[in-house]
Motif scaffolding. Sequence first.
Motif, PDB file in Angstrom:
ATOM      1  N   ASN A   1      11.799  14.253  -6.868  1.00 23.50           N
ATOM      2  CA  ASN A   1      12.798  15.072  -7.563  1.00 23.50           C
ATOM      3  C   ASN A   1      13.222  16.304  -6.779  1.00 23.50           C
ATOM      4  OD1 ASN A   1      13.320  13.640 -10.029  1.00 23.50           O
ATOM      5  ND2 ASN A   1      11.198  14.081 -10.582  1.00 23.50           N
ATOM      6  N   THR A   2      12.346  16.799  -5.910  1.00 25.20           N
ATOM      7  CA  THR A   2      12.622  17.988  -5.106  1.00 25.20           C
ATOM      8  C   THR A   2      12.129  17.758  -3.685  1.00 25.20           C
ATOM      9  OG1 THR A   2      10.476  18.993  -5.565  1.00 25.20           O
ATOM     10  CG2 THR A   2      12.256  19.488  -7.140  1.00 25.20           C
ATOM     11  N   ASP A   3      12.503  18.648  -2.778  1.00 24.15           N
ATOM     12  CA  ASP A   3      11.994  18.534  -1.415  1.00 24.15           C
ATOM     13  C   ASP A   3      10.474  18.726  -1.381  1.00 24.15           C
ATOM     14  OD1 ASP A   3      12.259  21.253  -2.030  1.00 24.15           O
ATOM     15  OD2 ASP A   3      12.984  21.812  -0.058  1.00 24.15           O
ATOM     16  N   ARG A   4       9.968  19.527  -2.252  1.00 27.42           N
ATOM     17  CA  ARG A   4       8.515  19.733  -2.321  1.00 27.42           C
ATOM     18  C   ARG A   4       7.794  18.441  -2.745  1.00 27.42           C
ATOM     19  NH1 ARG A   4       5.860  25.023  -5.045  1.00 27.42           N
ATOM     20  NH2 ARG A   4       3.794  24.727  -4.209  1.00 27.42           N
ATOM     21  N   GLN A   5       8.355  17.750  -3.737  1.00 27.96           N
ATOM     22  CA  GLN A   5       7.747  16.489  -4.155  1.00 27.96           C
ATOM     23  C   GLN A   5       7.906  15.429  -3.072  1.00 27.96           C
ATOM     24  OE1 GLN A   5       9.288  14.501  -7.644  1.00 27.96           O
ATOM     25  NE2 GLN A   5       7.496  13.176  -7.767  1.00 27.96           N
ATOM     26  N   ALA A   6       9.039  15.416  -2.372  1.00 30.58           N
ATOM     27  CA  ALA A   6       9.221  14.465  -1.269  1.00 30.58           C
ATOM     28  C   ALA A   6       8.129  14.661  -0.224  1.00 30.58           C
ATOM     29  CB  ALA A   6      10.609  14.620  -0.650  1.00 30.58           C
ATOM     30  N   LYS A   7       7.821  15.907   0.097  1.00 31.63           N
ATOM     31  CA  LYS A   7       6.753  16.185   1.054  1.00 31.63           C
ATOM     32  C   LYS A   7       5.396  15.736   0.509  1.00 31.63           C
ATOM     33  CE  LYS A   7       4.703  19.596   4.115  1.00 31.63           C
ATOM     34  NZ  LYS A   7       3.485  18.824   4.163  1.00 31.63           N
ATOM     35  N   ALA A   8       5.159  15.941  -0.784  1.00 31.31           N
ATOM     36  CA  ALA A   8       3.900  15.500  -1.398  1.00 31.31           C
ATOM     37  C   ALA A   8       3.773  13.973  -1.336  1.00 31.31           C
ATOM     38  CB  ALA A   8       3.811  15.995  -2.840  1.00 31.31           C
ATOM     39  N   ILE A   9       4.877  13.266  -1.512  1.00 30.09           N
ATOM     40  CA  ILE A   9       4.853  11.807  -1.395  1.00 30.09           C
ATOM     41  C   ILE A   9       4.503  11.419   0.034  1.00 30.09           C
ATOM     42  CG2 ILE A   9       6.271   9.713  -1.511  1.00 30.09           C
ATOM     43  CD1 ILE A   9       7.869  11.234  -3.783  1.00 30.09           C
ATOM     44  N   HIS A  10       5.136  12.069   0.990  1.00 26.27           N
ATOM     45  CA  HIS A  10       4.785  11.841   2.406  1.00 26.27           C
ATOM     46  C   HIS A  10       3.302  12.056   2.632  1.00 26.27           C
ATOM     47  CE1 HIS A  10       3.606  13.788   6.184  1.00 26.27           C
ATOM     48  NE2 HIS A  10       4.301  12.827   6.766  1.00 26.27           N
ATOM     49  N   ASP A  11       2.797  13.189   2.160  1.00 30.11           N
ATOM     50  CA  ASP A  11       1.389  13.525   2.375  1.00 30.11           C
ATOM     51  C   ASP A  11       0.470  12.477   1.749  1.00 30.11           C
ATOM     52  OD1 ASP A  11       2.341  15.802   3.627  1.00 30.11           O
ATOM     53  OD2 ASP A  11       1.751  17.177   2.025  1.00 30.11           O
ATOM     54  N   GLY A  12       0.813  11.996   0.557  1.00 26.06           N
ATOM     55  CA  GLY A  12      -0.002  10.990  -0.110  1.00 26.06           C
ATOM     56  C   GLY A  12      -0.052   9.681   0.662  1.00 26.06           C
ATOM     57  N   ILE A  13       1.097   9.245   1.167  1.00 21.90           N
ATOM     58  CA  ILE A  13       1.148   8.018   1.966  1.00 21.90           C
ATOM     59  C   ILE A  13       0.384   8.215   3.265  1.00 21.90           C
ATOM     60  CG2 ILE A  13       2.674   6.470   3.263  1.00 21.90           C
ATOM     61  CD1 ILE A  13       4.837   7.116   1.064  1.00 21.90           C
ATOM     62  N   HIS A  14       0.669   9.315   3.953  1.00 26.28           N
ATOM     63  CA  HIS A  14       0.044   9.595   5.248  1.00 26.28           C
ATOM     64  C   HIS A  14      -1.483   9.649   5.135  1.00 26.28           C
ATOM     65  CE1 HIS A  14      -0.112  11.371   9.308  1.00 26.28           C
ATOM     66  NE2 HIS A  14      -1.114  12.068   8.819  1.00 26.28           N
ATOM     67  N   LEU A  15      -1.972  10.445   4.208  1.00 24.60           N
ATOM     68  CA  LEU A  15      -3.420  10.609   4.073  1.00 24.60           C
ATOM     69  C   LEU A  15      -4.098   9.356   3.550  1.00 24.60           C
ATOM     70  CD1 LEU A  15      -3.521  14.263   2.705  1.00 24.60           C
ATOM     71  CD2 LEU A  15      -4.072  13.476   5.019  1.00 24.60           C
ATOM     72  N   GLY A  16      -3.457   8.665   2.611  1.00 30.99           N
ATOM     73  CA  GLY A  16      -4.042   7.443   2.063  1.00 30.99           C
ATOM     74  C   GLY A  16      -4.204   6.361   3.119  1.00 30.99           C
TER      75      GLY A  16
ATOM     76  N   ILE B   1      10.362  -1.308  -7.997  1.00 32.22           N
ATOM     77  CA  ILE B   1       9.034  -1.059  -8.539  1.00 32.22           C
ATOM     78  C   ILE B   1       9.176  -0.217  -9.798  1.00 32.22           C
ATOM     79  CG2 ILE B   1       6.715  -0.207  -8.014  1.00 32.22           C
ATOM     80  CD1 ILE B   1       7.879  -2.383  -6.025  1.00 32.22           C
ATOM     81  N   ALA B   2       8.653  -0.709 -10.895  1.00 32.41           N
ATOM     82  CA  ALA B   2       8.691   0.043 -12.150  1.00 32.41           C
ATOM     83  C   ALA B   2       7.797   1.264 -12.033  1.00 32.41           C
ATOM     84  CB  ALA B   2       8.249  -0.835 -13.309  1.00 32.41           C
ATOM     85  N   GLY B   3       8.245   2.352 -12.602  1.00 36.41           N
ATOM     86  CA  GLY B   3       7.391   3.522 -12.573  1.00 36.41           C
ATOM     87  C   GLY B   3       8.111   4.776 -12.855  1.00 36.41           C
TER      88      GLY B   3
ATOM     89  N   LEU C   1       0.828  -1.210   0.000  1.00 42.92           N
ATOM     90  CA  LEU C   1       0.000   0.000   0.000  1.00 42.92           C
ATOM     91  C   LEU C   1       0.863   1.260   0.000  1.00 42.92           C
ATOM     92  CD1 LEU C   1      -2.736  -1.115   2.536  1.00 42.92           C
ATOM     93  CD2 LEU C   1      -3.076  -0.687   0.095  1.00 42.92           C
ATOM     94  N   VAL C   2       1.950   1.250   0.770  1.00 45.46           N
ATOM     95  CA  VAL C   2       2.871   2.388   0.777  1.00 45.46           C
ATOM     96  C   VAL C   2       3.422   2.617  -0.624  1.00 45.46           C
ATOM     97  CG1 VAL C   2       5.133   3.183   1.588  1.00 45.46           C
ATOM     98  CG2 VAL C   2       3.483   2.237   3.227  1.00 45.46           C
ATOM     99  N   VAL C   3       3.842   1.543  -1.281  1.00 43.78           N
ATOM    100  CA  VAL C   3       4.368   1.641  -2.644  1.00 43.78           C
ATOM    101  C   VAL C   3       3.320   2.250  -3.576  1.00 43.78           C
ATOM    102  CG1 VAL C   3       5.029   0.255  -4.649  1.00 43.78           C
ATOM    103  CG2 VAL C   3       6.095  -0.183  -2.427  1.00 43.78           C
ATOM    104  N   THR C   4       2.079   1.796  -3.452  1.00 50.48           N
ATOM    105  CA  THR C   4       1.000   2.303  -4.297  1.00 50.48           C
ATOM    106  C   THR C   4       0.790   3.802  -4.093  1.00 50.48           C
ATOM    107  OG1 THR C   4      -0.114   0.166  -4.325  1.00 50.48           O
ATOM    108  CG2 THR C   4      -1.466   2.094  -4.831  1.00 50.48           C
TER     109      THR C   4
ATOM    110  N   GLU D   1       1.510   6.895  -6.761  1.00 49.42           N
ATOM    111  CA  GLU D   1       0.461   7.848  -7.141  1.00 49.42           C
ATOM    112  C   GLU D   1       0.958   9.289  -7.100  1.00 49.42           C
ATOM    113  OE1 GLU D   1      -2.773   6.958  -4.487  1.00 49.42           O
ATOM    114  OE2 GLU D   1      -3.386   5.207  -5.649  1.00 49.42           O
ATOM    115  N   LYS D   2       1.967   9.556  -6.270  1.00 46.41           N
ATOM    116  CA  LYS D   2       2.553  10.900  -6.188  1.00 46.41           C
ATOM    117  C   LYS D   2       3.824  11.020  -7.031  1.00 46.41           C
ATOM    118  CE  LYS D   2      -0.519  12.715  -3.582  1.00 46.41           C
ATOM    119  NZ  LYS D   2      -1.343  13.810  -4.087  1.00 46.41           N
ATOM    120  N   LYS D   3       3.981  10.079  -7.973  1.00 44.00           N
ATOM    121  CA  LYS D   3       5.080  10.099  -8.947  1.00 44.00           C
ATOM    122  C   LYS D   3       6.459   9.935  -8.297  1.00 44.00           C
ATOM    123  CE  LYS D   3       2.104  11.041 -12.198  1.00 44.00           C
ATOM    124  NZ  LYS D   3       1.226   9.960 -12.491  1.00 44.00           N
TER     125      LYS D   3
END
Length: 130
Positions: free
Chosen positions: A58-73, A128-130, A24-27, A31-33
């Motif tokens: 790719n950036t610290d901003r995207q890293a935070k978005a990935i965190h947010d996506g995992i956390h909220l999901g 994981i391919a992506g 699920l974390v991987v998914t 989703e946040k690229k």
Amino acid sequence: MSEPRPIPGEPTGVDLAPARLAELVVTHAAEKKAIDIVELDLRGVLGYTDFFVVCSGNTDRQAKAIHDGIHLGLKKDHGLLPRRVEGLNEARWILMDYLDVIVHIFTPDARGFYRLEQLWGEAPRRAIAG
């Protein structure tokens, strides 16, 4: 505030198997690229966790978005919250501790510097391919 939405037939919260939680974390990261997603199976290697999921933004901003996506999901769908989160302010290396699964979200420079995957070279891994 609404209750977490369980997936039909899917266990919720603490009943979630570590391998399924890692999946699920991987998914959510994908989703946040997130890029260069790797799942390390640490069962039998470490005593304090079963899986590491390592990925990059790719950036610290995207890293935070990935965190947010995992956390909220995981919160919304399974009622899961990490035990702790570190590194969110700088967002170069964010650690999310779900006990059985520890998530590491890096920027490319930080990932190259710390080389976390190489520390656990003997652990089975799934890229994981992506």
